[in-house]
Scaffold this motif. Structure first.
Motif, PDB file in Angstrom:
ATOM      1  N   ALA A  80       1.051  -1.337  -0.129  1.00 44.53           N
ATOM      2  CA  ALA A  80      -0.121   0.275   0.424  1.00 44.53           C
ATOM      3  C   ALA A  80       0.645   0.841  -0.069  1.00 44.53           C
ATOM      4  O   ALA A  80       0.433   2.095  -0.418  1.00 44.53           O
ATOM      5  CB  ALA A  80      -1.146  -0.106   1.477  1.00 44.53           C
ATOM      6  N   LEU A  81       1.558   1.277   0.317  1.00 43.53           N
ATOM      7  CA  LEU A  81       3.286   2.423   0.186  1.00 43.53           C
ATOM      8  C   LEU A  81       3.563   2.211  -0.688  1.00 43.53           C
ATOM      9  O   LEU A  81       5.104   3.181  -0.797  1.00 43.53           O
ATOM     10  CB  LEU A  81       3.796   2.154   1.469  1.00 43.53           C
ATOM     11  CG  LEU A  81       3.275   2.418   2.934  1.00 43.53           C
ATOM     12  CD1 LEU A  81       4.423   2.043   4.086  1.00 43.53           C
ATOM     13  CD2 LEU A  81       2.802   3.747   2.970  1.00 43.53           C
ATOM     14  N   GLY A  82       3.599   1.608  -1.965  1.00 45.92           N
ATOM     15  CA  GLY A  82       4.281   1.487  -2.960  1.00 45.92           C
ATOM     16  C   GLY A  82       5.584   0.091  -3.520  1.00 45.92           C
ATOM     17  O   GLY A  82       6.530   0.518  -4.691  1.00 45.92           O
ATOM     18  N   TYR A  83       6.358  -0.509  -2.752  1.00 47.72           N
ATOM     19  CA  TYR A  83       6.662  -1.445  -2.488  1.00 47.72           C
ATOM     20  C   TYR A  83       5.851  -2.473  -3.397  1.00 47.72           C
ATOM     21  O   TYR A  83       5.029  -3.109  -3.239  1.00 47.72           O
ATOM     22  CB  TYR A  83       7.201  -1.957  -0.508  1.00 47.72           C
ATOM     23  CG  TYR A  83       7.824  -0.991  -0.035  1.00 47.72           C
ATOM     24  CD1 TYR A  83       9.480  -0.849  -0.466  1.00 47.72           C
ATOM     25  CD2 TYR A  83       7.105   0.182   0.507  1.00 47.72           C
ATOM     26  CE1 TYR A  83       9.919   0.047   0.428  1.00 47.72           C
ATOM     27  CE2 TYR A  83       7.968   0.993   0.938  1.00 47.72           C
ATOM     28  CZ  TYR A  83       9.725   1.168   1.246  1.00 47.72           C
ATOM     29  OH  TYR A  83      10.500   2.236   1.875  1.00 47.72           O
ATOM     30  N   LEU A  84       6.992  -3.366  -3.720  1.00 42.15           N
ATOM     31  CA  LEU A  84       7.111  -4.820  -4.115  1.00 42.15           C
ATOM     32  C   LEU A  84       7.241  -5.897  -2.422  1.00 42.15           C
ATOM     33  O   LEU A  84       8.324  -5.635  -2.476  1.00 42.15           O
ATOM     34  CB  LEU A  84       7.402  -5.292  -5.697  1.00 42.15           C
ATOM     35  CG  LEU A  84       6.603  -6.575  -5.941  1.00 42.15           C
ATOM     36  CD1 LEU A  84       7.386  -6.681  -7.614  1.00 42.15           C
ATOM     37  CD2 LEU A  84       8.030  -7.638  -5.464  1.00 42.15           C
ATOM     38  N   ALA A  85       6.343  -6.200  -1.950  1.00 42.62           N
ATOM     39  CA  ALA A  85       6.864  -7.143  -1.035  1.00 42.62           C
ATOM     40  C   ALA A  85       6.935  -8.385  -1.601  1.00 42.62           C
ATOM     41  O   ALA A  85       5.937  -9.124  -2.074  1.00 42.62           O
ATOM     42  CB  ALA A  85       5.569  -7.056   0.409  1.00 42.62           C
ATOM     43  N   VAL A  86       7.851  -9.398  -0.581  1.00 42.69           N
ATOM     44  CA  VAL A  86       7.731 -10.720  -1.119  1.00 42.69           C
ATOM     45  C   VAL A  86       7.883 -11.288   0.798  1.00 42.69           C
ATOM     46  O   VAL A  86       8.395 -11.065   0.853  1.00 42.69           O
ATOM     47  CB  VAL A  86       8.576 -11.623  -1.883  1.00 42.69           C
ATOM     48  CG1 VAL A  86       8.434 -13.130  -2.320  1.00 42.69           C
ATOM     49  CG2 VAL A  86       8.362 -10.752  -3.732  1.00 42.69           C
ATOM     50  N   ALA A  87       6.966 -12.188   0.771  1.00 46.00           N
ATOM     51  CA  ALA A  87       7.266 -12.750   2.250  1.00 46.00           C
ATOM     52  C   ALA A  87       7.695 -14.721   1.802  1.00 46.00           C
ATOM     53  O   ALA A  87       6.854 -15.301   1.606  1.00 46.00           O
ATOM     54  CB  ALA A  87       6.081 -12.821   2.754  1.00 46.00           C
ATOM     55  N   PRO A  88       8.748 -15.255   1.456  1.00 46.71           N
ATOM     56  CA  PRO A  88       8.472 -16.813   1.107  1.00 46.71           C
ATOM     57  C   PRO A  88       8.570 -17.686   1.902  1.00 46.71           C
ATOM     58  O   PRO A  88       8.652 -17.416   3.463  1.00 46.71           O
ATOM     59  CB  PRO A  88       9.644 -16.815   0.907  1.00 46.71           C
ATOM     60  CG  PRO A  88      10.716 -14.907   1.496  1.00 46.71           C
ATOM     61  CD  PRO A  88       9.379 -14.262   1.829  1.00 46.71           C
ATOM     62  N   ASP A  89       7.682 -18.792   2.514  1.00 54.11           N
ATOM     63  CA  ASP A  89       7.992 -19.778   2.768  1.00 54.11           C
ATOM     64  C   ASP A  89       8.936 -20.423   3.280  1.00 54.11           C
ATOM     65  O   ASP A  89       8.756 -21.852   2.533  1.00 54.11           O
ATOM     66  CB  ASP A  89       6.432 -20.414   2.981  1.00 54.11           C
ATOM     67  CG  ASP A  89       5.978 -21.846   4.157  1.00 54.11           C
ATOM     68  OD1 ASP A  89       7.225 -21.788   5.394  1.00 54.11           O
ATOM     69  OD2 ASP A  89       5.751 -22.375   4.265  1.00 54.11           O
ATOM     70  N   TYR A  90       9.676 -20.137   4.435  1.00 54.53           N
ATOM     71  CA  TYR A  90      11.141 -20.428   3.338  1.00 54.53           C
ATOM     72  C   TYR A  90      11.645 -21.993   4.881  1.00 54.53           C
ATOM     73  O   TYR A  90      12.421 -23.143   4.719  1.00 54.53           O
ATOM     74  CB  TYR A  90      12.160 -19.818   4.103  1.00 54.53           C
ATOM     75  CG  TYR A  90      12.567 -18.783   5.436  1.00 54.53           C
ATOM     76  CD1 TYR A  90      12.907 -19.245   6.457  1.00 54.53           C
ATOM     77  CD2 TYR A  90      11.811 -17.534   5.094  1.00 54.53           C
ATOM     78  CE1 TYR A  90      12.013 -18.914   7.273  1.00 54.53           C
ATOM     79  CE2 TYR A  90      11.976 -17.086   6.311  1.00 54.53           C
ATOM     80  CZ  TYR A  90      12.185 -17.688   7.804  1.00 54.53           C
ATOM     81  OH  TYR A  90      11.728 -16.228   8.911  1.00 54.53           O
TER      82      TYR A  90
END
Length: 267
Positions: A80-90
């Motif tokens: 929502a603040l303009g980032y591309l976010a990736v949360a990997p399930d490591y």
């Protein structure tokens, strides 16, 4: 907007607080994805603005409870603040902490995941971000709890990052074949700016370890700061738990965004 329920949170996290934050999906592209790693396709949560390209990238390292709703919501906050976010399930190769019945079961999963593999998993997540409208020349990592530890380690692993922001990640502990090093062991090898966010009332991370970490970062001339919130416990940012401390959480979030603006958003 997708409706969220308490069942979307980790099973072992306990009662879910009514004050939990729910970030809407409106204006965002959000989805569950599979990221090729060379050792199996890794599940991840992906969020970015619905339109545009060349977004700064933020990797999100999950807490011990795995890739559950709290981590997904943090990804949406960044998007929502303009980032591309990736949360990997490591943890995907060894188990699912979000479905584990208790902390003991979660610890078994965590200890079975080699740090070396997690580091390359984050490399794969960055490659995925680059192929998905992300500008990886402007990338950072943040992480919570066990993910805070991972953020420290990845800061050393990938000096091309512009910043790392570990939240209450343990700095020292028992060494195993899968976890041979802790942040205190590699502090002097970190080359990128770091903002650490810690609770002064967190018994799992002694204040003398924080002081030692500060000293080692200073010796290495790393542009680093560790902020300690005197009365905050572990997981003070976890708005879905009783450990949540709004004042500390809001100040730490403000500092996080300022740090990213200064270190990451510049072209």
């Amino acid at each position: 907007m997708t409706e969220r329920s308490t069942s979307d949170y980790a099973r072992a996290a306990g009662a879910i607080s009514s004050q939990r934050i729910a970030t809407p999906e409106k204006g965002l592209e959000v989805k569950e994805v599979r990221i090729p790693t060379g050792r199996g396709d890794m599940p991840a949560y992906f969020a970015k603005p619905a339109t545009g390209t060349g977004f700064p990238v933020i990797l999100i390292a999950q807490e011990i409870f795995g890739l559950h709703e709290h981590i997904r919501d943090i990804a949406r906050r960044f998007a929502a603040l303009g980032y591309l976010a990736v949360a990997p399930d490591y943890f995907f190769r060894v188990g699912d902490p979000s479905a584990a019945p208790d902390i003991a079961a979660i610890r078994r999963i965590i200890l079975a995941a080699p740090d070396s593999g997690v580091m390359t998993d984050f490399d794969s997540a960055l490659d995925f971000a680059a192929a998905s409208a992300g500008d990886v020349s402007r990338s950072a990592i943040t992480g919570f709890c066990w993910g805070g530890r991972m953020a420290w380690l990845y800061a050393r692993h990938n000096p091309r990052l512009r910043a790392a922001i570990p939240w209450y990640g343990r700095l020292g502990g028992d060494k195993t074949a899968n976890q041979p090093l802790w942040p205190l062991d590699i502090a002097q090898e970190i080359e990128i700016p770091v903002l650490g966010l810690y609770g002064g009332a967190d018994p799992s991370i002694p204040l003398d370890q924080i002081d030692e970490m500060r000293a080692k970062l200073g010796e290495a001339a790393v542009p680093a700061e560790i902020v300690v919130y005197a009365d905050a416990p572990h997981a003070f940012f976890a708005d879905y738990r009783e450990s949540y401390r709004p004042e500390a959480a809001q100040d730490a979030w403000r500092r996080t965004l300022e740090f990213l603006r200064e270190r990451v958003l510049q072209e």
